[in-house]
Design a protein around this motif. Structure first.
Motif, PDB file in Angstrom:
ATOM      1  N   LYS A  38      53.983  39.042  65.315  1.00 13.08           N
ATOM      2  CA  LYS A  38      53.492  38.596  64.000  1.00 13.08           C
ATOM      3  C   LYS A  38      53.325  39.780  63.063  1.00 13.08           C
ATOM      4  O   LYS A  38      53.656  39.708  61.874  1.00 13.08           O
ATOM      5  N   THR A  43      57.419  36.094  63.557  1.00 17.26           N
ATOM      6  CA  THR A  43      56.963  34.761  63.949  1.00 17.26           C
ATOM      7  C   THR A  43      56.829  33.881  62.707  1.00 17.26           C
ATOM      8  O   THR A  43      56.706  34.375  61.582  1.00 17.26           O
ATOM      9  N   HIS A  44      56.850  32.589  62.939  1.00 16.54           N
ATOM     10  CA  HIS A  44      56.603  31.622  61.870  1.00 16.54           C
ATOM     11  C   HIS A  44      55.857  30.443  62.469  1.00 16.54           C
ATOM     12  O   HIS A  44      56.330  29.820  63.419  1.00 16.54           O
ATOM     13  N   GLN A  45      54.652  30.220  61.949  1.00 12.87           N
ATOM     14  CA  GLN A  45      53.801  29.141  62.451  1.00 12.87           C
ATOM     15  C   GLN A  45      53.617  29.225  63.974  1.00 12.87           C
ATOM     16  O   GLN A  45      53.675  28.226  64.685  1.00 12.87           O
ATOM     17  N   GLY A  46      53.400  30.454  64.420  1.00 17.65           N
ATOM     18  CA  GLY A  46      53.113  30.668  65.834  1.00 17.65           C
ATOM     19  C   GLY A  46      54.317  30.640  66.746  1.00 17.65           C
ATOM     20  O   GLY A  46      54.168  30.670  67.973  1.00 17.65           O
ATOM     21  N   ILE A  47      55.524  30.616  66.182  1.00 12.17           N
ATOM     22  CA  ILE A  47      56.755  30.570  66.985  1.00 12.17           C
ATOM     23  C   ILE A  47      57.561  31.845  66.743  1.00 12.17           C
ATOM     24  O   ILE A  47      57.730  32.283  65.602  1.00 12.17           O
ATOM     25  N   THR A  49      60.555  34.108  66.032  1.00 16.93           N
ATOM     26  CA  THR A  49      61.729  33.779  65.218  1.00 16.93           C
ATOM     27  C   THR A  49      62.908  34.724  65.445  1.00 16.93           C
ATOM     28  O   THR A  49      63.877  34.676  64.697  1.00 16.93           O
TER      29      THR A  49
END
Length: 218
Positions: A38, A43-47, A49
């Motif tokens: 992060k 990451t994006h929304q906890g995922i 990437t």
């Protein structure tokens, strides 16, 4: 020592270092991996990437060698738990625990093997052995990396980021903390590595780097 003796010594110590780094990752919780990702904008929304090995190498470097204030680093937790069978394993792990992240400039090829590099922040020269870099990096080139010295020469911790004046300027401008530090103290602040790595991700710098798996001679 002759060149082949130095290179044999380097390859032996690097293999030990690779094993230590791989084992230290076992002491990194998945939540820490995601936190470091992060920080780098991966990451994006906890995922997660990214599927880039080069970008994940940046994440792993931060996860192993840095920690939140008041928390222990994964490399130190591993060191407490590790059993070291011989002197080289002990000496290499101790060197890794004291690895230094900085910005480096290649001055020239070393007379025996590897490169002579200069720490841009402290202006100190270091003997670096890295076979891949020796074959591909020209004097005057600059890079960011964390180095450890298990012998009279230094070895990279595995992650090397090519840098330019533009990358450094962008990385440092985003951190107001830099203004309150002397130049030689900046490298000791873990925020420097985060800033350099994050900027490298934004500028897609790691696309120019070829990944060498842990355990491979480099």
């Amino acid at each position: 020592m002759h060149q082949h003796d130095i290179l044999d010594r380097y390859r032996h110590l690097r293999e030990i270092g690779n094993c230590h780094h791989q084992a230290a990752l076992d002491h990194v919780p998945q939540t820490t991996i995601m936190e470091r990702a992060k920080h780098l904008g991966l990451t994006h929304q906890g995922i997660l990437t990214t599927d880039s090995d080069m970008e994940m190498a940046l994440v792993f470097d931060l996860a192993v060698h840095t920690a939140k204030r008041g928390r222990s680093r994964a490399i130190d937790r591993y060191a407490k738990a590790a059993s070291r069978a011989d002197a080289d394993e002990t000496r290499t792990l101790d060197a890794i625990r004291h690895a230094r992240f900085s910005l480096w400039r290649v001055l020239r090829h070393h007379d025996v093997a590897g490169l002579v590099i200069e720490d841009v922040l402290s202006e100190r020269e270091t003997w670096l052995i890295d076979e891949a870099m020796t074959a591909s990096v020209a004097p005057g080139s600059a890079f960011a990396a964390r180095l450890y010295s298990p012998d009279e020469f230094a070895i990279t911790c595995g992650t090397v980021v090519p840098i330019s004046a533009e990358l450094i300027e962008e990385a440092l401008l985003e951190g107001c903390w830099v203004q309150n530090h002397e130049l030689h103290d900046i490298a000791d602040d873990p925020r420097l590595a985060v800033a350099i790595y994050r900027t490298a991700v934004v500028q897609r710098t790691m696309e120019t780097v070829r990944f060498r798996p842990i355990g491979a001679n480099a």
